[in-house]
Design a protein around this motif. Sequence first.
Motif, PDB file in Angstrom:
ATOM      1  N   ASP A 158       0.825  -1.212   0.000  1.00  0.00           N
ATOM      2  CA  ASP A 158       0.000   0.000   0.000  1.00  0.00           C
ATOM      3  C   ASP A 158       0.857   1.259   0.000  1.00  0.00           C
ATOM      4  O   ASP A 158       0.501   2.257  -0.618  1.00  0.00           O
ATOM      5  N   ARG A 159       1.979   1.199   0.715  1.00  0.00           N
ATOM      6  CA  ARG A 159       2.878   2.342   0.806  1.00  0.00           C
ATOM      7  C   ARG A 159       4.319   1.865   0.730  1.00  0.00           C
ATOM      8  O   ARG A 159       4.660   0.797   1.228  1.00  0.00           O
ATOM      9  N   TRP A 160       5.147   2.687   0.130  1.00  0.00           N
ATOM     10  CA  TRP A 160       6.582   2.403   0.068  1.00  0.00           C
ATOM     11  C   TRP A 160       7.346   3.367   0.962  1.00  0.00           C
ATOM     12  O   TRP A 160       6.956   4.528   1.123  1.00  0.00           O
ATOM     13  N   MET A 171       3.462   5.110  10.017  1.00  0.00           N
ATOM     14  CA  MET A 171       2.575   4.322   9.161  1.00  0.00           C
ATOM     15  C   MET A 171       1.793   3.282   9.954  1.00  0.00           C
ATOM     16  O   MET A 171       0.722   2.845   9.525  1.00  0.00           O
ATOM     17  N   GLN A 199      -2.087   2.844  10.848  1.00  0.00           N
ATOM     18  CA  GLN A 199      -3.108   2.238   9.990  1.00  0.00           C
ATOM     19  C   GLN A 199      -2.974   0.715  10.044  1.00  0.00           C
ATOM     20  O   GLN A 199      -2.162   0.136   9.320  1.00  0.00           O
ATOM     21  N   ASP A 227       5.917   8.232  -5.035  1.00  0.00           N
ATOM     22  CA  ASP A 227       4.820   8.194  -4.066  1.00  0.00           C
ATOM     23  C   ASP A 227       5.229   7.373  -2.845  1.00  0.00           C
ATOM     24  O   ASP A 227       4.474   6.526  -2.353  1.00  0.00           O
ATOM     25  N   ALA A 228       6.440   7.619  -2.378  1.00  0.00           N
ATOM     26  CA  ALA A 228       6.995   6.900  -1.235  1.00  0.00           C
ATOM     27  C   ALA A 228       7.351   7.890  -0.133  1.00  0.00           C
ATOM     28  O   ALA A 228       7.469   9.098  -0.366  1.00  0.00           O
ATOM     29  N   ALA A 229       7.532   7.367   1.061  1.00  0.00           N
ATOM     30  CA  ALA A 229       7.979   8.185   2.184  1.00  0.00           C
ATOM     31  C   ALA A 229       9.492   8.055   2.315  1.00  0.00           C
ATOM     32  O   ALA A 229      10.012   6.938   2.330  1.00  0.00           O
ATOM     33  N   THR A 243       9.676   6.344  10.613  1.00  0.00           N
ATOM     34  CA  THR A 243       8.738   6.355   9.491  1.00  0.00           C
ATOM     35  C   THR A 243       7.739   5.209   9.593  1.00  0.00           C
ATOM     36  O   THR A 243       6.538   5.384   9.343  1.00  0.00           O
ATOM     37  N   VAL A 285       3.387  -2.390   3.881  1.00  0.00           N
ATOM     38  CA  VAL A 285       4.460  -1.406   3.692  1.00  0.00           C
ATOM     39  C   VAL A 285       5.682  -2.087   3.088  1.00  0.00           C
ATOM     40  O   VAL A 285       6.151  -3.113   3.592  1.00  0.00           O
ATOM     41  N   LEU A 324      -1.944  -2.197   7.135  1.00  0.00           N
ATOM     42  CA  LEU A 324      -1.249  -1.560   6.019  1.00  0.00           C
ATOM     43  C   LEU A 324      -0.085  -2.430   5.551  1.00  0.00           C
ATOM     44  O   LEU A 324       0.667  -2.976   6.355  1.00  0.00           O
TER      45      LEU A 324
END
Length: 240
Positions: free
Chosen positions: A133-135, A178, A181, A159-161, A174, A186, A184
């Motif tokens: 979902d997130r990088w 995250m 949630q 679109d990553a942190a 970091t 990651v 999630l």
Amino acid sequence: MSARSAYLLVAHGSRDPRSQAALHQLGHQVKQALQSRGDQSPWVKTATLEFGSVPLKQQICHWGQQLTHIDQLVILPLFLLPGTHVRVDIPDVVTTVRQFLPQSLEIEVRSHLGSHPNLCQILRATMADTDVDRWILLSHGSRYPGGNQPVETLAQQLDAAPAYWSVSPSLRQTVTQMAAQPGLKVGVKPYFLFTGSIIDTISQEVDQLKCDFKHINLTFSSPLEPSAPLVHLIQELITA
């Protein structure tokens, strides 16, 4: 008549034999790529700023004195960030060795590897097949003023942190954000060139984070490593 060039790829260096082998492999692949475009016997060497058997200054002096048939020595810093090594250390080495080399030999330091705009495409391709979902784009980080801005920009493009191994925000900081949630997925993408002891340590940290944050799913990806797309970028930087 076009200038006859020799190419030197300079990495940070590591005591880890896996990193050393990957650097040699990358140099070999670059040489093959130059041969495939018509350069019959390209001069391509690899060297390191640290942990080399011979200091970089001595290596350049030794090679430079042998390059009697070459007009130009092109040095490519194999660094992803424009930190102290790129902005200070390598230029200082070049300034020192010039006085020991033939005046006819031009030395040109090209932009570091991380400056190539298409590096983002290579990273995106290596991340595409992972279900997350997130990088998090994890870089070593630099204390040089402005040295981490390229990571911030690259992370935004992906679109990553952004996170850093040596400066803040850290990987743990970091992930903690995250973890608000539950469920999630990651992915942690190490923005490093080669596998080595640092990657091993990061992997252990990710394993610990998995234990500490069981309510999210963490996936650890691989560093860039030698590849045909990476070789193509290097070829563009050294022959531009």
